[in-house]
Structures are given as structure tokens and as C-alpha cells.
Design an enzyme around this catalytic site. Structure first.
Site, mmCIF file in Angstrom:
data_model
loop_
_atom_site.group_PDB
_atom_site.id
_atom_site.type_symbol
_atom_site.label_atom_id
_atom_site.label_comp_id
_atom_site.label_asym_id
_atom_site.label_seq_id
_atom_site.Cartn_x
_atom_site.Cartn_y
_atom_site.Cartn_z
ATOM 1 N N GLY A 13 0.826 -1.206 0.000
ATOM 2 C CA GLY A 13 0.000 0.000 0.000
ATOM 3 C C GLY A 13 0.856 1.250 0.000
ATOM 4 N N ALA A 17 -1.239 5.552 4.998
ATOM 5 C CA ALA A 17 -0.730 4.650 6.037
ATOM 6 C C ALA A 17 0.564 3.987 5.573
ATOM 7 C CB ALA A 17 -1.784 3.590 6.374
ATOM 8 N N HIS A 46 -6.428 6.085 -2.398
ATOM 9 C CA HIS A 46 -7.648 6.810 -2.033
ATOM 10 C C HIS A 46 -7.392 7.989 -1.090
ATOM 11 C CE1 HIS A 46 -11.944 7.385 -1.935
ATOM 12 N NE2 HIS A 46 -11.840 7.583 -0.635
ATOM 13 N N ALA A 50 -9.261 12.448 0.104
ATOM 14 C CA ALA A 50 -9.802 12.990 1.354
ATOM 15 C C ALA A 50 -9.888 14.506 1.251
ATOM 16 C CB ALA A 50 -8.925 12.574 2.530
ATOM 17 N N GLY A 52 -11.982 16.841 3.832
ATOM 18 C CA GLY A 52 -12.290 17.729 4.954
ATOM 19 C C GLY A 52 -11.176 18.046 5.906
ATOM 20 N N PHE A 118 -16.286 19.525 12.877
ATOM 21 C CA PHE A 118 -16.581 18.315 12.110
ATOM 22 C C PHE A 118 -17.613 17.487 12.867
ATOM 23 C CE2 PHE A 118 -14.765 15.754 8.559
ATOM 24 C CZ PHE A 118 -14.427 16.828 7.737
ATOM 25 N N ASP A 213 -8.540 -5.873 -0.524
ATOM 26 C CA ASP A 213 -7.539 -6.917 -0.802
ATOM 27 C C ASP A 213 -6.770 -7.346 0.453
ATOM 28 O OD1 ASP A 213 -8.385 -5.812 -3.179
ATOM 29 O OD2 ASP A 213 -6.409 -5.674 -4.087
ATOM 30 N N GLN A 232 -19.738 2.442 7.446
ATOM 31 C CA GLN A 232 -20.194 3.836 7.567
ATOM 32 C C GLN A 232 -20.835 4.354 6.282
ATOM 33 O OE1 GLN A 232 -17.358 7.421 8.164
ATOM 34 N NE2 GLN A 232 -18.637 7.288 9.983
ATOM 35 N N HIS A 234 -21.947 7.832 4.676
ATOM 36 C CA HIS A 234 -21.782 9.280 4.807
ATOM 37 C C HIS A 234 -23.074 9.914 4.314
ATOM 38 C CE1 HIS A 234 -20.215 13.298 4.374
ATOM 39 N NE2 HIS A 234 -19.037 12.937 4.831
ATOM 40 N N LEU A 244 -18.195 12.257 -2.946
ATOM 41 C CA LEU A 244 -18.426 12.816 -1.617
ATOM 42 C C LEU A 244 -18.504 14.332 -1.637
ATOM 43 C CD1 LEU A 244 -18.414 12.204 1.511
ATOM 44 C CD2 LEU A 244 -16.025 12.874 1.424
ATOM 45 N N GLU A 247 -17.947 16.692 4.727
ATOM 46 C CA GLU A 247 -18.584 17.185 5.939
ATOM 47 C C GLU A 247 -18.136 18.619 6.252
ATOM 48 O OE1 GLU A 247 -19.449 14.031 8.837
ATOM 49 O OE2 GLU A 247 -17.895 15.050 9.973
ATOM 50 N N ARG A 292 -22.227 10.749 11.637
ATOM 51 C CA ARG A 292 -22.671 10.285 10.318
ATOM 52 C C ARG A 292 -23.734 9.193 10.392
ATOM 53 N NH1 ARG A 292 -16.683 10.313 7.509
ATOM 54 N NH2 ARG A 292 -16.539 12.575 7.528
ATOM 55 N N HIS A 360 -19.118 4.783 2.767
ATOM 56 C CA HIS A 360 -17.934 5.631 2.789
ATOM 57 C C HIS A 360 -16.715 4.978 3.424
ATOM 58 C CE1 HIS A 360 -15.768 9.370 2.797
ATOM 59 N NE2 HIS A 360 -15.724 9.451 4.104
ATOM 60 N N ARG A 395 -17.195 5.810 12.963
ATOM 61 C CA ARG A 395 -16.017 6.686 12.959
ATOM 62 C C ARG A 395 -16.439 8.144 12.894
ATOM 63 N NH1 ARG A 395 -12.776 9.405 8.868
ATOM 64 N NH2 ARG A 395 -14.111 8.611 7.209
ATOM 65 N N SER A 398 -12.683 12.965 10.049
ATOM 66 C CA SER A 398 -11.367 13.562 10.286
ATOM 67 C C SER A 398 -10.500 12.771 11.268
ATOM 68 C CB SER A 398 -11.435 15.051 10.666
ATOM 69 O OG SER A 398 -11.887 15.268 11.978
ATOM 70 N N LEU A 401 -7.709 10.249 8.798
ATOM 71 C CA LEU A 401 -6.402 10.728 8.324
ATOM 72 C C LEU A 401 -5.417 10.737 9.488
ATOM 73 C CD1 LEU A 401 -7.288 13.608 5.830
ATOM 74 C CD2 LEU A 401 -6.607 11.269 5.315
#
Ligand SMILES: Cc1cc2nc3c(=O)[nH]c(=O)nc-3n(C[C@H](O)[C@H](O)[C@H](O)COP(=O)(O)OP(=O)(O)OC[C@H]3O[C@@H](n4cnc5c(N)ncnc54)[C@H](O)[C@@H]3O)c2cc1C
Length: 601
Positions: A13, A17, A46, A50, A52, A118, A213, A232, A234, A244, A247, A292, A360, A395, A398, A401
Site C-alpha cells: 500500500g 498509512a 484513495h 480525502a 475535509g 466536524f 484486498d 459507515q 456518509h 463525496l 462534511e 454520520r 464511505h 467513525r 477527520s 487521516l
């Protein structure tokens, strides 16, 4: 078989992260060699989407306990509180570090870092870079990773299997997509940072690569997936595309309206509406900034009452930011304006934006401890594919991240520590055993796909049926009979996968082959979602059972763990939630509900 590649640590990845983990390994020991393997060029991960912001306490009116409490109550008390405490404590250091690496956080006029409100956060603590936070965050990490020669990238390599020998994870098998070669990358430790799995549902904000995966790879290697029933939605996705609308639009003062032009959220115990014509209020926390799960559930109720607005892509409500004015919208929400104009054909400066709930984020994921270690020695996970768990049943926007930075770094440090304790590079001396597993994998791919005779199933048909199974039975509201049906449909789809026929037998960027492999990953993940949801006979956060509408702490203040069984449904087990200072309570939202945290302990 081609010759094995060797590194001390393999990270699967190249999103937030993965890159944070890679930097952490080299920070810890510059001598360690790190492979970052990604099925797409890292900047296409992805994280880049992001919008917000990222949460961390920075202002004087805030405290670590407030951030922890918001996160824990937002999680409906399912988050592990030691993990949440680590998140909030390390958050600010991570965001400042990012600043030093070049991340252009938006500023107050006096030069201090700006924060915005948020959802579910009762105090403003979301740092942002306009509404393109992920873009800047990922660029910052990527450019920083380029400084380190020991970080070697394998861009456009697709990992299909973990190699496990003698009870330890010792590397991965990956297809080099440009050549089609199947290669072993041996290592002393592997960190999975493969992101979420929103693509198991038809209508999602998630990029096409978010197919679960890494979750499936760990699951196949015997590691349980934790809390998978918590998906989740959204509340503000654009109809049709699922793109999206962040928020942050509500954080800046946007309001939600039903077809009568009413701020319908006032009917859902989320506090009182504030007067948006009062110039102070766009900065205040209004009921639109409820969490959410509750906002998405409110949409369903409005739909049942006939209060939503019909659109060519299903029912919608309106998100109205017109009162913020063009200047503020262009300065703080430029991307919202761009997306609404290009994908919904309306300019939010002049018209309200049509929105509806959209899948989401996966709260669940690979079971890890607070350092990202899974129960399989040598295997770590961080980011959205992992469940550490800080998000519990819901979750807060914010926090993710922040999570990918804090726990990406922690997993990197822990894996580096392990690698340093082991001699040599790669998997020292075990490569023959590992090469045999890689050869097995190469043979499987040839047998099941590239050289397969017969088979009349199409990937798209099975995928569509999976979408239907998930949305019809495991959506915002579920019950026993809908979930049972979903489980049956998914088992049937798994069977049908054996008959997939590929038209493309080529080696170079065979996207039909990767789509088939991703479909199998998704089906396994989808099964864990449906079976975990079936077994949890209570309602908590994003998991709402119409046949069991109440939260049941006596039985279910527990994480669920889904274990893979060969040719049978997943086995579901449970694990206690770690409570440190905040005993389970009621979730209360509204403008005046900032908690005096001393009362919580
Ligand atoms: C539109 C959108 C907006 C969001 N906005 C916010 C926000 O404002 N604030 C917030 O906190 N959170 C936000 N989130 C959530 C957050 O962005 C994600 O949870 C987070 O970025 C995930 O990061 P990650 O590094 O775990 O995974 P990703 O960024 O998804 O990266 C996954 C990586 O894994 C690689 N990979 C996957 N499978 C394989 C394989 N088989 N072989 C090789 N490589 C593989 C991919 O190539 C990719 O590099 C948002 C999410 C979306 C979808």
C-alpha cells in the site's frame, strides 16, 4: 519462477498509512530496506481523495480528554480506549511533523493553524488544507519518502498472497502488472496498508481500487477480521456518482433541508437548529454536525415519511451552503463547488446541492493490537484496512487521516523492531520454501484464470449480484431475514466464481485478471460483513437491526472476530472492548453538550 526479491520489510500500500509506515521504518533504522508495493501509482491511492481534514487537539478550548471522549461516544463505546488515547496523544505531533515536511495547513489570519468543526466533534479540532487535505497530505508523505534510498517502490504490482512459513509471515507474492510475472518478495515483516472495501457496495465514495484486498489476504492467512458489520454511510454523497461532498460543507455552516425546505434534523435528537443568519453561527456546532450514522439514519426516516425529493438517481435531500456566500465557498470549499458543478450540474453558490447517504468507510478490518501487530507473527496492518480499534461502531469524520498517520507510524516502528532482531535480509535461508508457495500461487492464477478452459460466468454479473446482496440486506437498516438472505446469496456467488471466464489471457496490464482477483477478495470481505451483522443481535452505531433496535452492552460490548473456515461460512467469535476511563453511556448530541471530561471518569 523468477528470482525472489528480498527486503527487510514489505509494505503493501502506497497510501497515507503505507507511506507513513515506510518513513517510520527508516526513521527507526536507516539501514533497513523497505519495499512499498502498490497496485496503483502511490498518488492514486484513495487518501488523495480525502477532503475535509485531520483531527488533533491544538486550541486552548480543547483537551485530549475531549477528543478521546468524542471519539469513544461517537464509536458507541466500541472503540478500544487505550488505542483512542494513543490516537489523541500522538495526533498533534504527527500533524506538526507533516507541516515540517511541507504540508500547507490552512491558517487563521494571525498565522495560527486553522481548525474547522466536524461531525460528532463537539469542539473544533479538524486541521485542513482547504478542502483538498488528502491531496496535500499524500503529496507531503510521498515527497518525504523520496528522500530515503532504502525505500524501494514497486508501483503497479498487485499482491495476491501472503507467504507464511513456520508460523510467521515472511513476505508476499505479487504480480508485476506490466509484465504479468508472478514474483516472491521475501521479508522479515509485512505491513498491510491496503485501505478499505467500500466497493463491496454499489453506491460508494470509494475509489475503484478499494476492494478489501489486504483484509482478504490476512483473512486467508488465518487472521480474524474485527467488527466488520460496522459500515459507515456518509450522509452527503452526490446522487448518481457517489462522489463525496465533504462534511466540511456542514462544518462551515451548511444545512440539510427536506422537500418542504425544513431543517429536518431537528426531529432526530441532534440538538436545536441555530440561526444561520446570525454571523457567529456558521462557526458554531449545529445539529447538522451530528455523527454520520445518525444523519444517514435520519435520511431513511425522512424517506419513509415522504419528505425526500425524487431525483433520476433515487431520493435526495438538499445540502444548502448558499448563505455562506461566494467568497467563503471559494476560499474554504472550492472543491465542493467544483464537484457539484461538474457532477451534479448545479452551482452551490446559487442552488442547494442534492445529496443522499453513500457507503464511505469500513470501521472494521484486520485485527491488530495497538502497535499494528496481528496475531500472525511478522504481519502488521495499519490504516483503513486495520481495526486497531479507534472507530468502534461509528467513525468520526477527520479521525481517519489522523489514524493512518499515528498507527502507520506505530506499525512501522514495531515492524522495524522485529526486523532488527532477525539476522540477514529477506527471510534468511527460507527462500526455497517460500519460492514453492509463490510457484503454487503462479499455478493457481494460471489454472483458475489464464489457462482455464470453459466457465461461463462474467465478473460484472457476479459483482452486480454482490452489490444487490449487500445493499438489499446489509445496508443502513438490517434484520435477521434480510441478513440471512444476503449470506445465502453471497455463498452462492462464491460458488459461481469458480466458473469465471476471462477473455483476456495476456500478460501485460491484464485488468480483467485483476478484476477477477479483486472480486474474490470482495466476496470474502462481504461475507464477513454479513455474517458478523447477522450474529450481532443489537443496534449500535452504524449497525442498526430493526429486529433488535436497542444497544445491548450486557452481551455485545464486544468486538466481533470473523475467522475464515474452508468452504464454510466465517466463524464468529468475540473479544472484550478495552475500557480505560470512560464507562459506557448514552450518546448525546447538540450545541451545548461539550462534556466536562472530569465527570466521565
Ligand atoms: C472521498 C473520501 C474523502 C475522505 N475524506 C476524509 C477526511 O477528510 N478526513 C479523514 O480523516 N478521512 C477521510 N476519508 C477516509 C480516509 O481518506 C481513508 O480512510 C484513508 O485515506 C485510508 O488510507 P490508507 O492509507 O489506509 O489506504 P488508501 O489510501 O486507500 O491506500 C491503499 C493502498 O493500498 C494499495 N493496495 C490495495 N490493494 C493492493 C494489492 N492487492 N496489491 C498492492 N497494493 C494494494 C493501493 O494501491 C493503495 O496504494 C475520506 C475517504 C474518502 C473515500
Amino acid at each position: 519462477m523468477s528470482e525472489a526479491l528480498q527486503h527487510d520489510i514489505v509494505i503493501v500500500g502506497g497510501g497515507g498509512a503505507g507511506l507513513r509506515a515506510a518513513i517510520a521504518v527508516t526513521e527507526c533504522d536507516p539501514g533497513l530496506s523497505v519495499a512499498v508495493v502498490s497496485k496503483v501509482y502511490p498518488m492514486r491511492s484513495h487518501t488523495v481523495a480525502a477532503e475535509g481534514g485531520a483531527a488533533a487537539v491544538i486550541k486552548d478550548n480543547d483537551s485530549l480528554d475531549e477528543h478521546a471522549y468524542d471519539t469513544i461516544s461517537g464509536s458507541d463505546w466500541l472503540a478500544d480506549q487505550d488505542a483512542v488515547e494513543a490516537l489523541v496523544q500522538e495526533a498533534r505531533g504527527e500533524l506538526i511533523r507533516l507541516e515540517h515536511w511541507g504540508c500547507p495547513w490552512s491558517r487563521e489570519p494571525d498565522g495560527h493553524v486553522a481548525v474547522r468543526p466536524f461531525g460528532g466533534m463537539k469542539i473544533e479540532r479538524t486541521w485542513f488544507a482547504a478542502d483538498k487535505t488528502g491531496f496535500h497530505l499524500l503529496h507531503t508523505l510521498f515527497q518525504t519518502s523520496l528522500k530515503y534510498e532504502r525505500i524501494v517502490r514497486y508501483d503497479e504490482w498487485f499482491v495476491t498472497r501472503l507467504v507464511v512459513d513456520d508460523g510467521r509471515c515472511r513476505g508476499v507474492v505479487a504480480i508485476e502488472l506490466r509484465t504479468g510475472l508472478v514474483r516472491l518478495i521475501a521479508a522479515k515483516a509485512v505491513i498491510l496498508c491496503t485501505g478499505g472495501a467500500g466497493r463491496i457496495f454499489p453506491f460508494t465514495t470509494n475509489g475503484a481500487i478499494k476492494t478489501g484486498d489486504g483484509m482478504a489476504l490476512a483473512y486467508r492467512a488465518g487472521v480474524p477480521l474485527k467488527d466488520m458489520e460496522f459500515v459507515q454511510y456518509h450522509p452527503t454523497g452526490l446522487p448518481g456518482t457517489g462522489i463525496l461532498i465533504t462534511e466540511a460543507a456542514r462544518g462551515e455552516g451548511g444545512i440539510m433541508l427536506n422537500k418542504h425546505g425544513e431543517r429536518y434534523l431537528k426531529d432526530y435528537n441532534l440538538g436545536e437548529p441555530l440561526d444561520i443568519t446570525d454571523p457567529r453561527h456558521p462557526q458554531k456546532l449545529t445539529m447538522e454536525l451530528g455523527p454520520r450514522d445518525k444523519l444517514s439514519q435520519a435520511f431513511v426516516h425522512e424517506q419513509e415519511k415522504g419528505n425526500t425529493i425524487a431525483s433520476p438517481f433515487g431520493d435526495v435531500v438538499h445540502l444548502d451552503i448558499r448563505h455562506l456566500g461566494k467568497k467563503t465557498i471559494d476560499r474554504k470549499l472550492p472543491f465542493v463547488r467544483e464537484l457539484a458543478t461538474n457532477y451534479a450540474g448545479i452551482d452551490p453558490v446559487k442552488e442547494p446541492i442534492p445529496v443522499r447517504p453513500v457507503v464511505h468507510y469500513m470501521m472494521g478490518g484486520i485485527h491488530t493490537d495497538i502497535d499494528g501487530a496481528t496475531p500472525l507473527v511478522g504481519l502488521y496492518a495499519a490504516g483503513e484496512c486495520a481495526c486497531v480499534s479507534v472507530n468502534g461502531a461509528n467513525r468520526l469524520g477527520s479521525n481517519s487521516l489522523t489514524e493512518i498517520l499515528v498507527f502507520g507510524a506505530r506499525a512501522g516502528h514495531a515492524a522495524a523492531q522485529l526486523a532488527r532482531e532477525l539476522p540477514g535480509v529477506g527471510s534468511a535461508g527460507r527462500t526455497t520454501v517460500l519460492q514453492a508457495q509463490a510457484k503454487d500461487e503462479q499455478d493457481r492464477i494460471a489454472r483458475d484464470y489464464l489457462r482455464k478452459e470453459g466457465g461461463d460466468e462474467r465478473i460484472a454479473a457476479i459483482r452486480d449480484d454482490m452489490y444487490y446482496a449487500m445493499e438489499s440486506g446489509a445496508g443502513i437498516y438490517r434484520d435477521q431475514s434480510s441478513l440471512k438472505q444476503t449470506c445465502t446469496m453471497l455463498a452462492d456467488l462464491r460458488e459461481r466464481c469458480h466458473d469465471i471466464h476471462l477473455d483476456d489471457r495476456s500478460n501485460c496490464f491484464n485488468t480483467e485478471l485483476t478484476a477477477a482477483l479483486e472480486l474474490q477478495f470482495m466476496l470474502e470481505v462481504a461475507e464477513t460483513v454479513a455474517h458478523s451483522a447477522l450474529a450481532r443481535t443489537e443496534s449500535r452505531g452504524s449497525h442498526q437491526r430493526t429486529d433488535h433496535p436497542k444497544r445491548n452492552d450486557a452481551t455485545f460490548l464486544k468486538h466481533s472476530l470473523a475467522y475464515r473456515s474452508e468452504d464454510a461460512p466465517p466463524r464468529i467469535d468475540y473479544l472484550d472492548v478495552t475500557i480505560t476511563k470512560w464507562p459506557p453511556g448514552e450518546r448525546v448530541y447538540g450545541a451545548d453538550t461539550v462534556q466536562a471530561t472530569a465527570d466521565q471518569s
